[in-house]
Design an enzyme around this catalytic site. Structure first.
Site, PDB file in Angstrom:
ATOM      1  N   GLY A  17      38.800  72.468  67.768  1.00  0.00           N
ATOM      2  CA  GLY A  17      39.800  72.795  66.756  1.00  0.00           C
ATOM      3  C   GLY A  17      41.250  72.703  67.187  1.00  0.00           C
ATOM      4  N   CYS A  27      37.844  73.506  73.866  1.00  0.00           N
ATOM      5  CA  CYS A  27      36.614  74.263  74.104  1.00  0.00           C
ATOM      6  C   CYS A  27      35.372  73.462  73.705  1.00  0.00           C
ATOM      7  CB  CYS A  27      36.633  75.569  73.323  1.00  0.00           C
ATOM      8  SG  CYS A  27      38.098  76.565  73.637  1.00  0.00           S
ATOM      9  N   GLY A  28      35.515  72.587  72.720  1.00  0.00           N
ATOM     10  CA  GLY A  28      34.387  71.747  72.274  1.00  0.00           C
ATOM     11  C   GLY A  28      34.245  70.482  73.105  1.00  0.00           C
ATOM     12  N   ARG A  78      31.705  88.281  73.953  1.00  0.00           N
ATOM     13  CA  ARG A  78      31.195  87.134  74.730  1.00  0.00           C
ATOM     14  C   ARG A  78      30.331  87.657  75.875  1.00  0.00           C
ATOM     15  NH1 ARG A  78      35.620  83.252  77.034  1.00  0.00           N
ATOM     16  NH2 ARG A  78      35.556  82.303  74.967  1.00  0.00           N
ATOM     17  N   ARG A  85      44.213  82.652  86.411  1.00  0.00           N
ATOM     18  CA  ARG A  85      43.798  82.096  85.122  1.00  0.00           C
ATOM     19  C   ARG A  85      42.281  82.115  85.071  1.00  0.00           C
ATOM     20  NH1 ARG A  85      44.510  80.617  80.357  1.00  0.00           N
ATOM     21  NH2 ARG A  85      46.177  79.220  79.656  1.00  0.00           N
ATOM     22  N   LYS A  86      41.695  81.602  83.966  1.00  0.00           N
ATOM     23  CA  LYS A  86      40.238  81.500  83.898  1.00  0.00           C
ATOM     24  C   LYS A  86      39.697  80.581  84.994  1.00  0.00           C
ATOM     25  CE  LYS A  86      38.403  78.957  80.562  1.00  0.00           C
ATOM     26  NZ  LYS A  86      38.172  78.142  79.314  1.00  0.00           N
TER      27      LYS A  86
HETATM   28 FE1  SRM Z   1      37.504  78.196  75.144  1.00  0.00          FE
HETATM   29  C1  SRM Z   1      40.286  80.026  74.668  1.00  0.00           C
HETATM   30  C2  SRM Z   1      36.135  79.678  72.560  1.00  0.00           C
HETATM   31  C3  SRM Z   1      34.570  76.970  76.163  1.00  0.00           C
HETATM   32  C4  SRM Z   1      39.178  75.975  77.199  1.00  0.00           C
HETATM   33  N1  SRM Z   1      38.155  79.634  73.906  1.00  0.00           N
HETATM   34  C5  SRM Z   1      39.353  80.269  73.924  1.00  0.00           C
HETATM   35  C6  SRM Z   1      39.348  81.434  72.944  1.00  0.00           C
HETATM   36  C7  SRM Z   1      38.997  82.670  73.717  1.00  0.00           C
HETATM   37  C8  SRM Z   1      40.699  81.610  72.256  1.00  0.00           C
HETATM   38  C9  SRM Z   1      40.750  82.817  71.381  1.00  0.00           C
HETATM   39  O1  SRM Z   1      41.060  83.897  71.866  1.00  0.00           O
HETATM   40  O2  SRM Z   1      40.496  82.679  70.191  1.00  0.00           O
HETATM   41  C10 SRM Z   1      38.235  80.978  71.967  1.00  0.00           C
HETATM   42  C11 SRM Z   1      37.458  82.069  71.288  1.00  0.00           C
HETATM   43  C12 SRM Z   1      37.157  81.646  69.864  1.00  0.00           C
HETATM   44  C13 SRM Z   1      36.001  82.383  69.282  1.00  0.00           C
HETATM   45  O3  SRM Z   1      36.220  83.361  68.535  1.00  0.00           O
HETATM   46  O4  SRM Z   1      34.871  81.962  69.520  1.00  0.00           O
HETATM   47  C14 SRM Z   1      37.437  80.053  72.865  1.00  0.00           C
HETATM   48  N2  SRM Z   1      35.687  78.399  74.558  1.00  0.00           N
HETATM   49  C15 SRM Z   1      35.309  78.958  73.396  1.00  0.00           C
HETATM   50  C16 SRM Z   1      33.849  78.705  73.098  1.00  0.00           C
HETATM   51  C17 SRM Z   1      33.159  79.835  72.343  1.00  0.00           C
HETATM   52  C18 SRM Z   1      33.734  77.386  72.315  1.00  0.00           C
HETATM   53  C19 SRM Z   1      32.364  77.157  71.692  1.00  0.00           C
HETATM   54  O5  SRM Z   1      32.309  77.172  70.471  1.00  0.00           O
HETATM   55  O6  SRM Z   1      31.391  76.989  72.422  1.00  0.00           O
HETATM   56  C20 SRM Z   1      33.337  78.464  74.525  1.00  0.00           C
HETATM   57  C21 SRM Z   1      32.935  79.734  75.221  1.00  0.00           C
HETATM   58  C22 SRM Z   1      32.345  79.466  76.579  1.00  0.00           C
HETATM   59  C23 SRM Z   1      31.807  80.704  77.240  1.00  0.00           C
HETATM   60  O7  SRM Z   1      30.669  81.062  76.955  1.00  0.00           O
HETATM   61  O8  SRM Z   1      32.535  81.289  78.051  1.00  0.00           O
HETATM   62  C24 SRM Z   1      34.601  77.901  75.173  1.00  0.00           C
HETATM   63  N3  SRM Z   1      36.973  76.790  76.502  1.00  0.00           N
HETATM   64  C25 SRM Z   1      35.689  76.355  76.688  1.00  0.00           C
HETATM   65  C26 SRM Z   1      35.688  75.158  77.469  1.00  0.00           C
HETATM   66  C27 SRM Z   1      34.472  74.302  77.774  1.00  0.00           C
HETATM   67  C28 SRM Z   1      33.819  74.571  79.101  1.00  0.00           C
HETATM   68  O9  SRM Z   1      34.035  75.619  79.729  1.00  0.00           O
HETATM   69  O10 SRM Z   1      33.082  73.687  79.526  1.00  0.00           O
HETATM   70  C29 SRM Z   1      37.019  74.872  77.762  1.00  0.00           C
HETATM   71  C30 SRM Z   1      37.554  73.642  78.520  1.00  0.00           C
HETATM   72  C31 SRM Z   1      37.190  73.693  79.972  1.00  0.00           C
HETATM   73  C32 SRM Z   1      38.130  74.508  80.790  1.00  0.00           C
HETATM   74  O11 SRM Z   1      38.285  75.706  80.539  1.00  0.00           O
HETATM   75  O12 SRM Z   1      38.701  73.952  81.717  1.00  0.00           O
HETATM   76  C33 SRM Z   1      37.805  75.903  77.150  1.00  0.00           C
HETATM   77  N4  SRM Z   1      39.452  78.027  75.883  1.00  0.00           N
HETATM   78  C34 SRM Z   1      39.925  77.008  76.657  1.00  0.00           C
HETATM   79  C35 SRM Z   1      41.333  77.184  76.836  1.00  0.00           C
HETATM   80  C36 SRM Z   1      42.277  76.268  77.660  1.00  0.00           C
HETATM   81  C37 SRM Z   1      42.326  76.781  79.079  1.00  0.00           C
HETATM   82  C38 SRM Z   1      43.569  76.405  79.810  1.00  0.00           C
HETATM   83  O13 SRM Z   1      43.519  76.335  81.051  1.00  0.00           O
HETATM   84  O14 SRM Z   1      44.630  76.254  79.201  1.00  0.00           O
HETATM   85  C39 SRM Z   1      41.694  78.336  76.114  1.00  0.00           C
HETATM   86  C40 SRM Z   1      43.094  78.960  75.977  1.00  0.00           C
HETATM   87  C41 SRM Z   1      43.419  79.853  77.118  1.00  0.00           C
HETATM   88  O15 SRM Z   1      42.579  80.210  77.951  1.00  0.00           O
HETATM   89  O16 SRM Z   1      44.599  80.213  77.174  1.00  0.00           O
HETATM   90  C42 SRM Z   1      40.493  78.827  75.528  1.00  0.00           C
HETATM   91 FE1  SF4 Z   2      40.940  75.735  70.086  1.00  0.00          FE
HETATM   92 FE2  SF4 Z   2      38.979  76.714  71.595  1.00  0.00          FE
HETATM   93 FE3  SF4 Z   2      39.697  77.952  69.356  1.00  0.00          FE
HETATM   94 FE4  SF4 Z   2      38.376  75.633  69.272  1.00  0.00          FE
HETATM   95  S1  SF4 Z   2      37.613  77.606  70.050  1.00  0.00           S
HETATM   96  S2  SF4 Z   2      40.103  76.168  68.042  1.00  0.00           S
HETATM   97  S3  SF4 Z   2      39.328  74.553  70.978  1.00  0.00           S
HETATM   98  S4  SF4 Z   2      40.902  77.691  71.241  1.00  0.00           S
END
Ligand code: SRM
Ligand code: SF4
Length: 529
Positions: free
Chosen positions: A447, A452-453, A69, A183-184
């Protein structure tokens, strides 16, 4: 440390424990060693967690093929940088690809651990970094995707976003001051009138607002530009909240220091005991917004002015797909629709070519996972319109296609409860062939409940879940509606639960007809008569 956090490592949760044992950023010094060891021999905590401090994610779904990333401040990169990213994924053939993310960013896939030293050298040579982009770090900082191009913009966010990133990451070298947050953490700056960054879903966001300067010395009051500050917005599986006002107004010059102060308060006092309750809003809940603001002011060493009574977000959100005039005479920007943000090496080379041939070599990304190519002179537009790449990346896609957003889903993400990107694309195509539309409808797929979506910001949000059909567990979705973006942004809510994906199309069809003015196509009517 926090008021409620435990202080001995023995009592810490697993994440706090490994962070206390060794700062995640130290992994940077071990890349050569890890690369020669290989992913199967390396320490599991380093592999699964600490590598994320340099933006490298182990993918349990595709063991041995890692995801990287990046950081893309304000979602901007050059054609040269895009070519370097393309070269990296090209090496992995069918396994390699890239995704534009919902934070104006790029993720690369298929990465082999033995290539990391070489990849980091390549990044360094063109000014790219992936540092501190995962785990308990600050995510890519989003800014207005048409900053510096938009005649109606209130503030060009580019330099400010870069300054914040430089401060937080020590210019991409890594900054241990901010590598152990509870956290993030998400930061966004809106510079236009349409809140192109979804400010309301960030932990810390800045939205344009004018303040009247006092009538000192008998002068007429003057409007001074600055930002109202929002805090605590976040989505998680446990809870989703829109950001709330900090009741503070700052000038652009004060923003970097304010980000630092907010992050220091969060780092030192944020709740760490339970990771489900560690995002900034939980601390604000515990303290109250007044105490939180006072702590931030104390860190800053000065008090802040109260928020301006009104902000300047008064437009509906634009999607930037199509051709638009820039504020610079004779120049245009073109927004290309990238289906569900998925790119392959060839696409990335082609986009770099397009940016060089028609524009100034610059490429931008949007939070809708699309691309903008700026600085295209009027006289090159005609040729651009005949470029074969537009057949793949349209500037005039269908009403559902143009606004479709999807998270990674089951193909690469082990949290996923359903497959998303392919399913989303197929579903939208099927619905577009059934229905006609008078306006775009924003459909977001995610998903799992991590969101994240961003299904809560969509007209129709679809969140993966396990559903039951004929007594069997099947892939399903919960349906969200009512998300509003731009002016008066607010979150949508869940209206239907547990729809099996295989039964979803007619449900969406009805929803689109009843709530979004879609009409069955003539042919569809004929066949059903
Ligand atoms: Fe996300 C975790 C993908 C935007 C909330 N997110 C993950 C992980 C790293 C989980 C994992 O290890 O598999 C996903 C990686 C999957 C992969 O292989 O791509 C993942 N998040 C994404 C992305 C790629 C979705 C997308 O297809 O665009 C986005 C990457 C953004 C970036 O460039 O950094 C992405 N994630 C978001 C957003 C949207 C935003 O930021 O506007 C959110 C909700 C907003 C927020 O964070 O408040 C989001 N992601 C989460 C969470 C829930 C966080 C929490 O506080 O519980 C997780 C799980 C975690 O962190 O434990 C997570
Ligand atoms: Fe769940 Fe984020 Fe993975 Fe999508 S990319 S399946 S919302 S953790």
């Amino acid at each position: 440390m926090t008021d409620t956090a435990t202080t001995t490592t023995a009592n810490l949760n697993k994440f706090e424990k490994f962070k206390a044992e060794k700062d995640g950023l130290t992994i940077k010094e071990e890349i050569e060693k890890i690369a020669s060891l290989g992913w199967e021999a390396m320490d599991v905590t380093d592999r699964d967690h600490r590598l994320k401090w340099v933006g490298v994610f182990f993918r349990p779904v595709t063991p041995g093929k890692f995801m990287m990333r990046m950081r893309m401040p304000n979602g901007i990169l050059t054609s040269n940088q895009m070519r370097v990213l393309a070269e990296v994924v090209q090496r992995y053939g069918d396994d390699g690809n890239a995704d534009i993310t919902t934070r104006q960013n790029i993720q690369l896939r298929g990465i082999r651990i033995e290539d990391l030293p070489d990849i980091f050298n390549k990044f360094h040579a063109v000014g790219l970094t992936s540092v501190q982009s995962g785990m308990d770090n600050i995510r890519n900082i989003t800014g207005d995707p048409i900053a510096g191009l938009d005649a109606d913009e209130l503030y060009d966010t580019r330099s400010l976003v870069q300054q914040i990133q430089d401060m937080l990451t020590n210019k991409g070298q890594g900054n241990p001051e901010f590598t152990n947050l509870p956290r993030k953490f998400n930061i966004a700056i809106a510079g236009g009138r349409d809140n192109s960054v979804h400010a309301e879903i960030n932990d810390l966001a800045f939205i344009p607002a004018f303040k009247e300067a006092g009538e000192q010395g008998g002068h007429t009051p003057q409007k001074v530009f600055g930002f109202n500050v929002l805090v605590g917005g976040f989505f998680s599986a446990k809870r989703c909240e829109a950001a709330i006002p900090l009741n503070v107004w700052v000038t652009p010059e004060e923003i970097v220091a304010l980000c630092k102060a907010v992050l220091e308060v969060y780092r030192d006092h944020g709740l760490r005991a339970n990771r489900l309750k560690s995002r900034l809003m939980w601390l604000i809940d515990e303290w109250g917004i007044e105490k939180f603001r006072l702590e931030v002011e104390q860190r800053l060493g000065k008090s802040l002015l109260p928020a301006a009574p009104k902000d300047e977000i008064d437009w509906e959100k634009r999607d930037h797909i199509g051709i638009y005039k820039q504020k610079q005479e004779g120049l245009n920007y073109v927004g290309l629709h990238i289906p569900v943000g998925r790119l392959y090496a060839e696409d990335m080379f082609e986009l770099a070519r397009m940016a060089d041939v028609y524009g100034s070599g610059e490429i931008r990304m949007t939070v809708e996972q699309n691309i903008i190519i700026p600085n295209i002179p009027d006289e090159r537009l005609r040729t651009l319109l005949t470029d074969p790449l537009l057949e793949r990346f349209s500037i005039d896609p269908g009403a559902l296609t143009r606004s479709l957003v999807s998270c990674t889903g089951a193909q690469f993400c082990n949290f996923a409860l359903i497959e998303t990107k392919n399913r989303a694309t197929e579903m939208i195509q099927a619905l577009e062939s059934e229905l006609t539309f008078t306006r775009p409808v924003r459909i977001h797929w995610t998903g799992c409940p991590n969101s994240c979506g961003q299904p809560q910001v969509a007209d129709i949000g679809l969140m993966g879940t396990k559903a039951r059909k004929n007594g069997k567990a099947v892939e399903g979705v919960d349906i969200y509606t009512g998300g509003k973006v731009g002016k008066d942004a607010h979150l949508g809510r869940c209206v239907q639960k547990g729809i099996p994906c295989e039964d979803l199309q007619p449900v969406l069809r009805d929803l689109l007809i009843q709530n979004f003015g879609a009409k069955p196509r003539q042919e569809a009517l004929v066949t059903t008569l």
